[in-house]
Design a protein around this motif. Structure first.
Motif, PDB file in Angstrom:
ATOM      1  N   PHE A  59     -32.591 119.273   7.977  1.00  0.00           N
ATOM      2  CA  PHE A  59     -33.637 118.876   9.253  1.00  0.00           C
ATOM      3  C   PHE A  59     -34.786 118.438   7.921  1.00  0.00           C
ATOM      4  CE2 PHE A  59     -37.006 119.095  12.337  1.00  0.00           C
ATOM      5  CZ  PHE A  59     -36.862 118.467  12.623  1.00  0.00           C
ATOM      6  N   LEU A  60     -34.914 117.018   7.784  1.00  0.00           N
ATOM      7  CA  LEU A  60     -36.274 116.453   7.015  1.00  0.00           C
ATOM      8  C   LEU A  60     -37.580 116.997   7.949  1.00  0.00           C
ATOM      9  CD1 LEU A  60     -37.255 115.024   4.597  1.00  0.00           C
ATOM     10  CD2 LEU A  60     -36.914 112.737   6.008  1.00  0.00           C
ATOM     11  N   ILE A  61     -38.651 117.351   7.261  1.00  0.00           N
ATOM     12  CA  ILE A  61     -39.866 117.435   8.179  1.00  0.00           C
ATOM     13  C   ILE A  61     -41.060 116.354   7.137  1.00  0.00           C
ATOM     14  CG2 ILE A  61     -41.393 118.646   8.453  1.00  0.00           C
ATOM     15  CD1 ILE A  61     -39.730 120.443   8.830  1.00  0.00           C
ATOM     16  N   PRO A  62     -41.213 115.542   6.486  1.00  0.00           N
ATOM     17  CA  PRO A  62     -41.743 114.220   5.806  1.00  0.00           C
ATOM     18  C   PRO A  62     -42.964 114.822   5.463  1.00  0.00           C
ATOM     19  CG  PRO A  62     -40.949 113.054   7.950  1.00  0.00           C
ATOM     20  CD  PRO A  62     -41.255 114.825   8.197  1.00  0.00           C
ATOM     21  N   GLN A  63     -43.508 114.763   4.157  1.00  0.00           N
ATOM     22  CA  GLN A  63     -44.535 115.200   3.814  1.00  0.00           C
ATOM     23  C   GLN A  63     -45.834 114.935   4.648  1.00  0.00           C
ATOM     24  OE1 GLN A  63     -46.099 113.439   0.149  1.00  0.00           O
ATOM     25  NE2 GLN A  63     -48.325 115.201   0.256  1.00  0.00           N
ATOM     26  N   GLY A  64     -46.718 116.257   4.925  1.00  0.00           N
ATOM     27  CA  GLY A  64     -48.140 115.847   6.187  1.00  0.00           C
ATOM     28  C   GLY A  64     -47.859 116.237   7.020  1.00  0.00           C
ATOM     29  N   THR A  65     -46.735 116.308   7.909  1.00  0.00           N
ATOM     30  CA  THR A  65     -46.298 116.570   8.969  1.00  0.00           C
ATOM     31  C   THR A  65     -45.456 117.648   9.373  1.00  0.00           C
ATOM     32  OG1 THR A  65     -44.073 115.825   8.831  1.00  0.00           O
ATOM     33  CG2 THR A  65     -45.747 113.240   9.142  1.00  0.00           C
ATOM     34  N   SER A  66     -45.510 118.057  10.850  1.00  0.00           N
ATOM     35  CA  SER A  66     -44.964 119.295  11.507  1.00  0.00           C
ATOM     36  C   SER A  66     -44.152 119.416  12.412  1.00  0.00           C
ATOM     37  CB  SER A  66     -46.124 120.278  11.855  1.00  0.00           C
ATOM     38  OG  SER A  66     -47.449 120.474  10.813  1.00  0.00           O
ATOM     39  N   GLU A  67     -43.216 120.139  12.767  1.00  0.00           N
ATOM     40  CA  GLU A  67     -42.162 119.655  13.551  1.00  0.00           C
ATOM     41  C   GLU A  67     -42.199 121.447  14.038  1.00  0.00           C
ATOM     42  OE1 GLU A  67     -40.659 117.533  14.920  1.00  0.00           O
ATOM     43  OE2 GLU A  67     -41.208 116.107  13.264  1.00  0.00           O
ATOM     44  N   ILE A  68     -41.835 121.271  15.169  1.00  0.00           N
ATOM     45  CA  ILE A  68     -41.904 122.899  16.007  1.00  0.00           C
ATOM     46  C   ILE A  68     -40.010 122.601  16.539  1.00  0.00           C
ATOM     47  CG2 ILE A  68     -41.746 124.449  17.971  1.00  0.00           C
ATOM     48  CD1 ILE A  68     -45.006 123.518  18.716  1.00  0.00           C
ATOM     49  N   ILE A  69     -39.472 124.231  15.365  1.00  0.00           N
ATOM     50  CA  ILE A  69     -37.777 124.119  15.484  1.00  0.00           C
ATOM     51  C   ILE A  69     -37.857 125.813  16.963  1.00  0.00           C
ATOM     52  CG2 ILE A  69     -36.282 125.288  14.993  1.00  0.00           C
ATOM     53  CD1 ILE A  69     -37.156 123.700  12.282  1.00  0.00           C
ATOM     54  N   LYS A  70     -37.088 125.506  18.048  1.00  0.00           N
ATOM     55  CA  LYS A  70     -36.567 126.903  19.173  1.00  0.00           C
ATOM     56  C   LYS A  70     -35.700 127.356  18.125  1.00  0.00           C
ATOM     57  CE  LYS A  70     -36.705 129.580  22.472  1.00  0.00           C
ATOM     58  NZ  LYS A  70     -37.614 131.142  22.172  1.00  0.00           N
ATOM     59  N   GLU A  71     -35.523 128.267  18.170  1.00  0.00           N
ATOM     60  CA  GLU A  71     -34.325 129.712  17.878  1.00  0.00           C
ATOM     61  C   GLU A  71     -34.554 130.639  18.950  1.00  0.00           C
ATOM     62  OE1 GLU A  71     -32.521 130.162  15.099  1.00  0.00           O
ATOM     63  OE2 GLU A  71     -32.973 128.092  14.723  1.00  0.00           O
TER      64      GLU A  71
END
Length: 178
Positions: A59-71
């Motif tokens: 999963f790519l997260i570009p520099q300076g960004t955030s993502e929320i992943i649910k486990e």
């Protein structure tokens, strides 16, 4: 969307074009907020079914960004622990068993402290027990489980595309949608 921080985890610092992995994360809410800084980062969750990360299969997260992943969260109060070359954790009657074979789990709050573990594989289960790949045969003394829980654990693996790559990790709770 408002977030509440449940726990912060040490940042993952992958080397240039290399991989680094976080320590075990004992899931509470299951929402992991991952922030990429310094360079693009490829992320994978190590959970027993997924063992690694590469630039092609993650999963790519570009520099300076955030993502929320649910486990998936799995937590249960422990009523007993049987030691041996593998360890059997027992839950109380009618407690249920939220774990599956292949999960990684941690024992928290049991006594003596040597029985507590991090990130051990669930190798078998019944309705009221799990067997984990933890050799507890050297643990001596009376095992007390008054405040002990078994919880599902994951790790975050990151592949950094450049120098000074960081992945900051926080487990969060969604507080509102306003």
């Amino acid at each position: 969307m408002a977030l509440k921080i449940v726990q912060t985890i040490n940042a993952v610092l992958p080397p240039n074009n290399g991989i680094s992995t976080s320590g075990p994360i004992n899931l509470q809410s299951g929402y992991l907020r991952l922030t990429s800084s310094g360079a693009n980062n490829h992320i994978a969750i190590i959970d027993g079914n997924n063992a690694g990360v590469s630039s092609e299969s993650s999963f790519l997260i570009p520099q300076g960004t955030s993502e929320i992943i649910k486990e998936r969260v799995a937590r249960q109060k422990i009523s007993g622990i049987t030691t041996g070359s593998s360890t059997v954790v027992t839950f109380g009657e009618n407690f249920g068993n939220p774990f599956i074979v292949g999960d990684h789990v941690s024992i928290i709050g049991a006594q003596p402290s040597g029985i507590n573990t991090d990130f051990n594989l669930v190798t078998a289960k019944t309705d009221s027990t799990v067997t984990i790949s933890f050799n507890s045969s050297s643990v001596v003394g009376v095992i007390t489980t008054t405040d002990a829980i078994l919880c599902r654990s994951v790790k975050v693996a990151a592949y950094g595309e450049g120098n000074n790559s960081h992945v900051h990790i926080a487990e969060v709770q969604i507080a509102s949608q306003a």
